[in-house]
Motif scaffolding. Structure first.
Motif, mmCIF file in Angstrom:
data_model
loop_
_atom_site.group_PDB
_atom_site.id
_atom_site.type_symbol
_atom_site.label_atom_id
_atom_site.label_comp_id
_atom_site.label_asym_id
_atom_site.label_seq_id
_atom_site.Cartn_x
_atom_site.Cartn_y
_atom_site.Cartn_z
ATOM 1 N N LEU A 1 4.964 -6.848 -3.205
ATOM 2 C CA LEU A 1 4.263 -7.952 -2.538
ATOM 3 C C LEU A 1 4.103 -7.544 -1.078
ATOM 4 C CD1 LEU A 1 3.171 -10.920 -2.511
ATOM 5 C CD2 LEU A 1 5.482 -11.612 -1.830
ATOM 6 N N ALA A 2 2.848 -7.350 -0.664
ATOM 7 C CA ALA A 2 2.588 -7.006 0.741
ATOM 8 C C ALA A 2 1.965 -8.234 1.410
ATOM 9 C CB ALA A 2 1.721 -5.751 0.817
ATOM 10 N N THR A 3 0.640 -8.260 1.573
ATOM 11 C CA THR A 3 0.016 -9.435 2.206
ATOM 12 C C THR A 3 -0.116 -10.621 1.242
ATOM 13 O OG1 THR A 3 -2.242 -8.828 1.584
ATOM 14 C CG2 THR A 3 -1.391 -7.897 3.648
ATOM 15 N N GLY A 4 0.019 -10.359 -0.044
ATOM 16 C CA GLY A 4 -0.035 -11.437 -1.032
ATOM 17 C C GLY A 4 -1.414 -11.678 -1.629
ATOM 18 N N GLY A 5 -2.441 -11.008 -1.118
ATOM 19 C CA GLY A 5 -3.804 -11.233 -1.608
ATOM 20 C C GLY A 5 -3.968 -10.892 -3.085
ATOM 21 N N VAL B 1 2.374 2.829 5.539
ATOM 22 C CA VAL B 1 3.605 3.473 5.066
ATOM 23 C C VAL B 1 3.740 3.104 3.595
ATOM 24 C CG1 VAL B 1 6.087 3.695 5.345
ATOM 25 C CG2 VAL B 1 4.646 3.221 7.350
ATOM 26 N N ASP C 1 4.680 -4.240 -8.522
ATOM 27 C CA ASP C 1 5.701 -3.440 -7.825
ATOM 28 C C ASP C 1 5.975 -3.978 -6.424
ATOM 29 O OD1 ASP C 1 3.208 -2.510 -6.879
ATOM 30 O OD2 ASP C 1 3.989 -0.501 -6.487
HETATM 31 P P1 AMP Z 1 -1.112 -7.115 -1.164
HETATM 32 O O1 AMP Z 1 -2.321 -7.655 -1.848
HETATM 33 O O2 AMP Z 1 -1.338 -6.839 0.281
HETATM 34 O O3 AMP Z 1 0.112 -7.979 -1.383
HETATM 35 O O4 AMP Z 1 -0.813 -5.686 -1.783
HETATM 36 C C1 AMP Z 1 -0.201 -5.571 -3.001
HETATM 37 C C2 AMP Z 1 -0.700 -4.417 -3.813
HETATM 38 O O5 AMP Z 1 -0.958 -3.260 -3.032
HETATM 39 C C3 AMP Z 1 0.315 -4.035 -4.842
HETATM 40 O O6 AMP Z 1 -0.328 -3.840 -6.083
HETATM 41 C C4 AMP Z 1 0.959 -2.763 -4.320
HETATM 42 O O7 AMP Z 1 1.089 -1.829 -5.352
HETATM 43 C C5 AMP Z 1 0.016 -2.257 -3.254
HETATM 44 N N1 AMP Z 1 0.690 -2.015 -1.959
HETATM 45 C C6 AMP Z 1 0.559 -2.760 -0.829
HETATM 46 N N2 AMP Z 1 1.262 -2.254 0.183
HETATM 47 C C7 AMP Z 1 1.872 -1.148 -0.308
HETATM 48 C C8 AMP Z 1 2.772 -0.175 0.258
HETATM 49 N N3 AMP Z 1 3.177 -0.233 1.533
HETATM 50 N N4 AMP Z 1 3.206 0.820 -0.539
HETATM 51 C C9 AMP Z 1 2.799 0.890 -1.835
HETATM 52 N N5 AMP Z 1 1.963 0.026 -2.410
HETATM 53 C C10 AMP Z 1 1.497 -0.996 -1.658
#
Ligand code: AMP
Length: 171
Positions: free
Chosen positions: A122-126, A19, A120
């Protein structure tokens, strides 16, 4: 006015099961854009000095430079491989399937720099974790990880121990 109402969910983008949080309606509305910028600025304590704001390609480039101007700090882009023209260091990190790489110019951070990391979402933080590693490798200290949106249920914060994490909106 509630900036959350200017973020729309796109189902199954860029692939099935995701999503996607689309922030373009927020960027295109002048009042929502201004409020989001001011909210992000308000997350940063006034008593900490910041030398550089590091923004992550691509959507960390919308607010990162604006925050840098407000903080009277420099702006440093972290980019995907082979985009930065000068000498870089790179960091690999895990995705859901496979790995990805991010790069920073070696001379963009000086030892002792106090750095605000902005993206923009923070999802999993990787992604943020990899960028913290890049900054720390160059001798900088990350004083806050700052996001427009935090997907709290993915516990990305756990990948950023000992660093304050702040976001304008948490889901
Ligand atoms: P993560 O490494 O999982 O924290 O993902 C973070 C990166 O992925 C950021 O640069 C976000 O722009 C992008 N991202 C992750 N999940 C989403 C989401 N649901 N919608 C839009 N962008 C996302």
């Amino acid at each position: 006015m509630d900036i959350e109402t200017y973020i729309r969910d796109i189902q199954d983008f860029p692939k099935e099961g995701i999503v996607f949080k689309d922030i373009t309606p927020l960027l295109s509305n002048k009042d929502a854009f201004a409020k989001a910028q001011n909210t992000l600025r308000g997350l940063i304590p006034n008593d900490i000095e910041i030398d550089k704001v590091v923004g992550i390609e691509a959507r960390g480039f919308f607010f990162g430079p604006l925050l840098a101007r407000q903080l009277n700090a420099g702006f440093v882009p972290v980019r995907k491989p082979n985009k930065l023209p000068h000498t870089t260091i790179s960091q690999e990190y895990a995705l859901e399937y496979g790995t990805d790489v991010l790069e920073i110019h070696k001379d963009a951070i000086q030892p002792g720099d106090k750095v605000l990391l902005h993206d923009d979402i923070l999802a999993t933080g990787g992604t943020a974790q990899a960028v913290v590693q890049l900054i720390e490798t160059l001798g900088g200290t990350v004083v806050q990880c700052n996001f427009l949106i935090q997907l709290g249920f993915l516990n990305g914060k756990e990948k950023l121990p000992n660093i304050p994490v702040a976001s304008a909106i948490t889901y």
